[in-house]
Design a protein around this motif. Sequence first.
Motif, PDB file in Angstrom:
ATOM      1  N   LEU B 130       4.157  -9.604   4.119  1.00  0.00           N
ATOM      2  CA  LEU B 130       3.390  -9.429   5.350  1.00  0.00           C
ATOM      3  C   LEU B 130       2.602  -8.138   5.260  1.00  0.00           C
ATOM      4  O   LEU B 130       3.146  -7.111   4.833  1.00  0.00           O
ATOM      5  CB  LEU B 130       4.331  -9.357   6.559  1.00  0.00           C
ATOM      6  N   LYS B 131       1.345  -8.204   5.655  1.00  0.00           N
ATOM      7  CA  LYS B 131       0.515  -6.998   5.651  1.00  0.00           C
ATOM      8  C   LYS B 131       0.338  -6.510   7.079  1.00  0.00           C
ATOM      9  O   LYS B 131      -0.175  -7.234   7.937  1.00  0.00           O
ATOM     10  CB  LYS B 131      -0.845  -7.309   5.044  1.00  0.00           C
ATOM     11  N   LEU B 132       0.766  -5.270   7.303  1.00  0.00           N
ATOM     12  CA  LEU B 132       0.671  -4.683   8.640  1.00  0.00           C
ATOM     13  C   LEU B 132      -0.746  -4.169   8.866  1.00  0.00           C
ATOM     14  O   LEU B 132      -1.255  -3.392   8.061  1.00  0.00           O
ATOM     15  CB  LEU B 132       1.656  -3.525   8.776  1.00  0.00           C
ATOM     16  N   VAL B 133      -1.342  -4.643   9.930  1.00  0.00           N
ATOM     17  CA  VAL B 133      -2.686  -4.147  10.247  1.00  0.00           C
ATOM     18  C   VAL B 133      -2.653  -3.509  11.627  1.00  0.00           C
ATOM     19  O   VAL B 133      -1.921  -3.946  12.515  1.00  0.00           O
ATOM     20  CB  VAL B 133      -3.747  -5.271  10.218  1.00  0.00           C
ATOM     21  N   ALA B 134      -3.466  -2.463  11.755  1.00  0.00           N
ATOM     22  CA  ALA B 134      -3.566  -1.807  13.062  1.00  0.00           C
ATOM     23  C   ALA B 134      -4.450  -2.675  13.929  1.00  0.00           C
ATOM     24  O   ALA B 134      -5.570  -3.020  13.543  1.00  0.00           O
ATOM     25  CB  ALA B 134      -4.171  -0.423  12.894  1.00  0.00           C
ATOM     26  N   GLY B 135      -3.938  -3.059  15.055  1.00  0.00           N
ATOM     27  CA  GLY B 135      -4.707  -3.913  15.944  1.00  0.00           C
ATOM     28  C   GLY B 135      -5.828  -3.123  16.583  1.00  0.00           C
ATOM     29  O   GLY B 135      -5.728  -1.927  16.802  1.00  0.00           O
ATOM     30  N   LYS B 136      -6.901  -3.872  16.874  1.00  0.00           N
ATOM     31  CA  LYS B 136      -8.007  -3.219  17.556  1.00  0.00           C
ATOM     32  C   LYS B 136      -7.657  -3.142  19.034  1.00  0.00           C
ATOM     33  O   LYS B 136      -7.411  -4.164  19.670  1.00  0.00           O
ATOM     34  CB  LYS B 136      -9.281  -4.036  17.353  1.00  0.00           C
ATOM     35  N   THR B 137      -7.557  -1.960  19.544  1.00  0.00           N
ATOM     36  CA  THR B 137      -7.313  -1.830  20.973  1.00  0.00           C
ATOM     37  C   THR B 137      -8.570  -1.246  21.602  1.00  0.00           C
ATOM     38  O   THR B 137      -9.214  -0.376  21.026  1.00  0.00           O
ATOM     39  CB  THR B 137      -6.105  -0.923  21.266  1.00  0.00           C
ATOM     40  N   ALA B 138      -8.892  -1.791  22.747  1.00  0.00           N
ATOM     41  CA  ALA B 138     -10.135  -1.367  23.389  1.00  0.00           C
ATOM     42  C   ALA B 138      -9.874  -1.007  24.839  1.00  0.00           C
ATOM     43  O   ALA B 138      -8.776  -1.216  25.362  1.00  0.00           O
ATOM     44  CB  ALA B 138     -11.149  -2.490  23.286  1.00  0.00           C
ATOM     45  N   ASP B 139     -10.898  -0.478  25.454  1.00  0.00           N
ATOM     46  CA  ASP B 139     -10.763  -0.088  26.863  1.00  0.00           C
ATOM     47  C   ASP B 139     -10.679  -1.315  27.772  1.00  0.00           C
ATOM     48  O   ASP B 139     -10.000  -1.304  28.777  1.00  0.00           O
ATOM     49  CB  ASP B 139     -11.956   0.779  27.266  1.00  0.00           C
ATOM     50  N   TRP B 140     -11.394  -2.356  27.371  1.00  0.00           N
ATOM     51  CA  TRP B 140     -11.324  -3.604  28.121  1.00  0.00           C
ATOM     52  C   TRP B 140     -10.201  -4.480  27.540  1.00  0.00           C
ATOM     53  O   TRP B 140     -10.078  -4.588  26.323  1.00  0.00           O
ATOM     54  CB  TRP B 140     -12.619  -4.403  27.972  1.00  0.00           C
ATOM     55  N   VAL B 141      -9.446  -5.101  28.403  1.00  0.00           N
ATOM     56  CA  VAL B 141      -8.465  -6.088  27.927  1.00  0.00           C
ATOM     57  C   VAL B 141      -8.555  -7.342  28.796  1.00  0.00           C
ATOM     58  O   VAL B 141      -8.992  -7.281  29.953  1.00  0.00           O
ATOM     59  CB  VAL B 141      -6.998  -5.562  27.960  1.00  0.00           C
ATOM     60  N   ILE B 142      -8.152  -8.435  28.191  1.00  0.00           N
ATOM     61  CA  ILE B 142      -7.976  -9.658  28.992  1.00  0.00           C
ATOM     62  C   ILE B 142      -6.642  -9.507  29.699  1.00  0.00           C
ATOM     63  O   ILE B 142      -5.613  -9.296  29.058  1.00  0.00           O
ATOM     64  CB  ILE B 142      -7.975 -10.914  28.092  1.00  0.00           C
ATOM     65  N   LYS B 143      -6.678  -9.570  31.020  1.00  0.00           N
ATOM     66  CA  LYS B 143      -5.440  -9.293  31.766  1.00  0.00           C
ATOM     67  C   LYS B 143      -4.692 -10.566  32.161  1.00  0.00           C
ATOM     68  O   LYS B 143      -3.466 -10.657  32.011  1.00  0.00           O
ATOM     69  CB  LYS B 143      -5.794  -8.514  33.036  1.00  0.00           C
ATOM     70  N   GLN B 144      -5.402 -11.528  32.660  1.00  0.00           N
ATOM     71  CA  GLN B 144      -4.719 -12.746  33.152  1.00  0.00           C
ATOM     72  C   GLN B 144      -5.578 -13.966  32.831  1.00  0.00           C
ATOM     73  O   GLN B 144      -6.809 -13.910  32.982  1.00  0.00           O
ATOM     74  CB  GLN B 144      -4.486 -12.643  34.661  1.00  0.00           C
ATOM     75  N   ILE B 145      -4.941 -15.012  32.383  1.00  0.00           N
ATOM     76  CA  ILE B 145      -5.665 -16.267  32.144  1.00  0.00           C
ATOM     77  C   ILE B 145      -4.903 -17.380  32.869  1.00  0.00           C
ATOM     78  O   ILE B 145      -3.723 -17.626  32.602  1.00  0.00           O
ATOM     79  CB  ILE B 145      -5.768 -16.621  30.635  1.00  0.00           C
ATOM     80  N   TYR B 146      -5.609 -17.985  33.793  1.00  0.00           N
ATOM     81  CA  TYR B 146      -5.008 -19.100  34.527  1.00  0.00           C
ATOM     82  C   TYR B 146      -5.675 -20.380  34.017  1.00  0.00           C
ATOM     83  O   TYR B 146      -6.644 -20.866  34.575  1.00  0.00           O
ATOM     84  CB  TYR B 146      -5.246 -18.891  36.025  1.00  0.00           C
ATOM     85  N   TYR B 147      -5.138 -20.849  32.896  1.00  0.00           N
ATOM     86  CA  TYR B 147      -5.739 -22.029  32.276  1.00  0.00           C
ATOM     87  C   TYR B 147      -5.014 -23.309  32.660  1.00  0.00           C
ATOM     88  O   TYR B 147      -5.538 -24.407  32.490  1.00  0.00           O
ATOM     89  CB  TYR B 147      -5.737 -21.894  30.740  1.00  0.00           C
ATOM     90  N   ALA B 148      -3.775 -23.175  33.153  1.00  0.00           N
ATOM     91  CA  ALA B 148      -2.918 -24.357  33.313  1.00  0.00           C
ATOM     92  C   ALA B 148      -3.298 -25.208  34.516  1.00  0.00           C
ATOM     93  O   ALA B 148      -3.030 -26.407  34.551  1.00  0.00           O
ATOM     94  CB  ALA B 148      -1.465 -23.921  33.421  1.00  0.00           C
ATOM     95  N   GLY B 149      -3.924 -24.605  35.526  1.00  0.00           N
ATOM     96  CA  GLY B 149      -4.257 -25.354  36.727  1.00  0.00           C
ATOM     97  C   GLY B 149      -3.021 -25.640  37.570  1.00  0.00           C
ATOM     98  O   GLY B 149      -1.892 -25.262  37.215  1.00  0.00           O
ATOM     99  N   SER B 150      -3.248 -26.302  38.686  1.00  0.00           N
ATOM    100  CA  SER B 150      -2.131 -26.594  39.596  1.00  0.00           C
ATOM    101  C   SER B 150      -1.960 -28.101  39.729  1.00  0.00           C
ATOM    102  O   SER B 150      -2.784 -28.884  39.232  1.00  0.00           O
ATOM    103  CB  SER B 150      -2.366 -25.929  40.951  1.00  0.00           C
ATOM    104  N   ASP B 151      -0.942 -28.472  40.413  1.00  0.00           N
ATOM    105  CA  ASP B 151      -0.524 -29.884  40.451  1.00  0.00           C
ATOM    106  C   ASP B 151      -1.694 -30.836  40.731  1.00  0.00           C
ATOM    107  O   ASP B 151      -2.498 -30.597  41.630  1.00  0.00           O
ATOM    108  CB  ASP B 151       0.558 -30.050  41.514  1.00  0.00           C
ATOM    109  N   ASN B 152      -1.750 -31.914  39.963  1.00  0.00           N
ATOM    110  CA  ASN B 152      -2.910 -32.802  40.084  1.00  0.00           C
ATOM    111  C   ASN B 152      -2.868 -33.691  41.324  1.00  0.00           C
ATOM    112  O   ASN B 152      -3.842 -34.358  41.627  1.00  0.00           O
ATOM    113  CB  ASN B 152      -3.109 -33.638  38.811  1.00  0.00           C
ATOM    114  N   LYS B 153      -1.755 -33.677  42.057  1.00  0.00           N
ATOM    115  CA  LYS B 153      -1.709 -34.422  43.319  1.00  0.00           C
ATOM    116  C   LYS B 153      -1.647 -33.475  44.519  1.00  0.00           C
ATOM    117  O   LYS B 153      -2.389 -33.599  45.465  1.00  0.00           O
ATOM    118  CB  LYS B 153      -0.485 -35.348  43.334  1.00  0.00           C
ATOM    119  N   ASN B 154      -0.739 -32.521  44.418  1.00  0.00           N
ATOM    120  CA  ASN B 154      -0.507 -31.639  45.562  1.00  0.00           C
ATOM    121  C   ASN B 154      -1.275 -30.327  45.477  1.00  0.00           C
ATOM    122  O   ASN B 154      -1.320 -29.569  46.435  1.00  0.00           O
ATOM    123  CB  ASN B 154       0.987 -31.322  45.690  1.00  0.00           C
TER     124      ASN B 154
END
Lengths: 518, 440
Positions: B130-154
Amino acid sequence: MNRNITLFLLLSLSFNRLLAQQDSVQKTVQQRQLFFTDSVSSALFNFSKNSPLLIKELIPERISRISIGQQLEKGKLVNAQGSTKTNLSYLSSDGSINLSGLKLYGAFYYHKVFEDSTRFAHQSRNNTSTPYYYGSPTNNHYERSIYNFNTLATKDFLSNKISAGVGFDYHIADHFSNNDPRGSLKEYQLDSKISLGYNFTENIKIGGGLNIGYGKEEVNIGYKNRAYYESTAYPRYVNYLINGYGEPDPKLTNRNYTNGFSRLGYNGTVKILNTNLGSFYFNINQVEEKQVYDYRTSSGIYDLSKYNLTKLNLDILWTKKLSKGTISSVVNFVNWDGADFNTRFLAKNYVYTKNEINLKIDYAKPAKKHLYNYTFSLNNFSEDRLDGITGNKINYNNITFNGNFGFLSRLSNYRSISINFGTHYILPLKDNFFVNNVTEKLFTQEVIIYDYLYNTTQRFGGSITADYSFPFFKFMQASVKLNMVYTDKVGMKTLDRNVTSLPGKDRFSSNISLNLYF
Amino acid sequence: MKQFFYFLLLFGITLTACKKDKTTDIQPVDLSIKVLYDIQTSGYTLPLNNVVVKITNVNTGSVQSTKVNDKGEIIFTNTPAGIYDIDANVTIDAANYSQITSIQTTSPVTFNASSKNTQITVGFTGSINLKLVAGKTADWVIKQIYYAGSDNKNGALYRDQFIEFYNNSDKVLYADSLCFADITGFLSGPNNYNLLPSGQYDWSKSVGMPLNIDANNDYVYSRALFMIPGTGKQYPIQPGASIVVAQNAINHKAPFTGVDGKVVTVIDPSLTVDLSGANFETYYGNLPGVNPLSSDVDTQIPNVEVIQYFGRDMIFDTNGRYSFVLFKVDGTVNVKTLPQYNLPTKATPAATATKTIQIPIKFVLDAVEIQPNTADERIAKKFTPALDAGFTFVPLGGYKSQSVIRKTDKTLNGRIILKDTNNSTEDFDYLNIANPRGFK
């Protein structure tokens, strides 16, 4: 007047003859009932079911019985995949008849089973050595409807030099759980025996033949609550695929498979009858069973696993009339060797071995109006399970001592009463336990470790059976039988590791039945 | 009697002949792992003895974790064959890192390495490097992703989806021209594509791909791409503040009138979210050839610029099979003219076949790999450890109202700093009900 006297005499004679006939019928049907209360007769009767070539000597010419009963088993001193409470209702019937030299035996039973809390086993109860099945941690309420039909037939030919025999066993069952995950298992099995025997003399007979069978299991797991199969977020409701004897994988999609069985083997029988030392019966049954697990869709059939199981049964019966009674001794050796072919790793991952040696001695001593039954049995049972992926290796070996004493008393008017007391003691002899703690999760803790502790636990118990028999509708004999068995945990091993689930303290079972003999 | 003894003899031979091989063909393996830093040309040496290696059995979920020795080696004994996620991780504090490398930094530096879905075969005897790499960290980050959606009936199905970006720095940042993309990759199905050994697309085989670039490691490929509008300093975002981009910036808990004039209501408002306070929304009503969903109401909330799209709105995959990047190009590049390539099909693609936009990872500020929630639906990783060493997912799967959310690392002078080690397996958690601008 003379006419009247003649008529009276004729009527009296007819009535007396009728009474005598009735008396004879009642005597006959009582004898048929008493046949099953004699421990030696019962042992011979049960032994005969091993081969169609045995029924001629060991089953009465004509005997029939029907039983209807209810059985309740309760208690947590049970293996991990067993049920902590089982209610069983049953109807069974068997009988024999001789039709112009063709000896026939037939049996039927129907079982309706309600299991209160079955875990990690969406399975039938007759293929428990398999490495491939579904299971869930939650307590499932299982209902099982089981039908069994058995027939054995034999006939002698060519001046009784040649004996031919056939046997068929047909088993059909439907098992389902009525709570999530809803296991559904439909199965049928058909087994046949074809045997030919040569009778050297009236008393020395040898035979052999083929055992052929096939069957199918269709397993499907359904859910009412979608959330339980859309993720593993509800761990107790996850359907796991157990494939070996290690930690299983969650199986959330395509939760069904078909298991096709095919069986081929041989049977052999040797009878040495009426020697000075008594009569000897040897029987061997061997079957190579192949189980092929597959997943079927409209686009094809995909192999999931294969499991080969070799079953060998050797049975020896010795029986002799002694001066005051009859003795029988049955030695039974069972060996099962199973190995899978894991289609994921394309290699043998699971090895199963079962060895069993049973010795049962029955002595029945009739007296004037009584019958005394003495039974002693020893059962040495060992089981090995080996899982290559995890390196799990579990073996245990224990011995069960069983002693029974029974007493039957004949009462007036063809009635009888019998009572039987028994005791049993299960003593673990040796074991081997290696369970890879790297992989240890729920199945390891709640099935593998639990079962190891259960199977290496000392258990002691007793039983009592009471049977009251009486004439029924003048052409039948009835008996009401009550049986109770209690087993207590005497001592259990401790393990130097995390144990989350332990076998319970005791187990109780009771059975009440109405039996009709005719 | 003789026959009887012959029979016994025959029986004895039979029993002997029946002796089976009672060993298995499979045994647990000793899994050897070696880690090293991917800094061969740097001229300095970083310590290895604090590197933690974790192996996770993908199917059973069993986990083992331990530190390597000072040579970066570790052996996991008695390991069952199977599929494993292998992760290595080390964080070097700022002072130590600055002293060793002479590169001045005020924040700890995290190195990651991973090998996901690694098949440990029966009889495995090799070593995994395994090769350890330093991750790119930035001032902006993705904080929350709501991809799943909510119940398809209710609930609100997928019309309540959103994504949230966060200013994780201590200074004001401008959201103008910030871009985000829905990143595509090989999912499953008939193998009509040129694939890498990892199971992902081999983009180097796409028609027209230049030969002098590393198409698989230096770029990611989008199926939808959006840009926040602005003149450059039109949308300032304070430290510790975030921007929410909604598919539809409306309160989904309450009834609203769709573009078809029909009132849309949810049966159980508790399952969905109020997105009326979102900063931006997507609107497909003015895109050529699109028949927008009736829920695609053009509200007063500003719209993001839709550069690449599919479907009838900004619909994220509710199963979690696609991933996300947040990026900002420099002045030399025009996002709208980034090169586009076909999927690397084995057959020559039709002229009308869908094209993906090639995004250079040098512009990527943050990346989050999403995966389906169950092990048997896992797909090959799309991102290299330099972008995201891990992945995240909502445990209940699609339509269950859950979102993935970056964990809180610490609070400094009232400002919440989110965890960013460049490994979303470690950095992300989930919310049972998505909560725009919420924290965990």
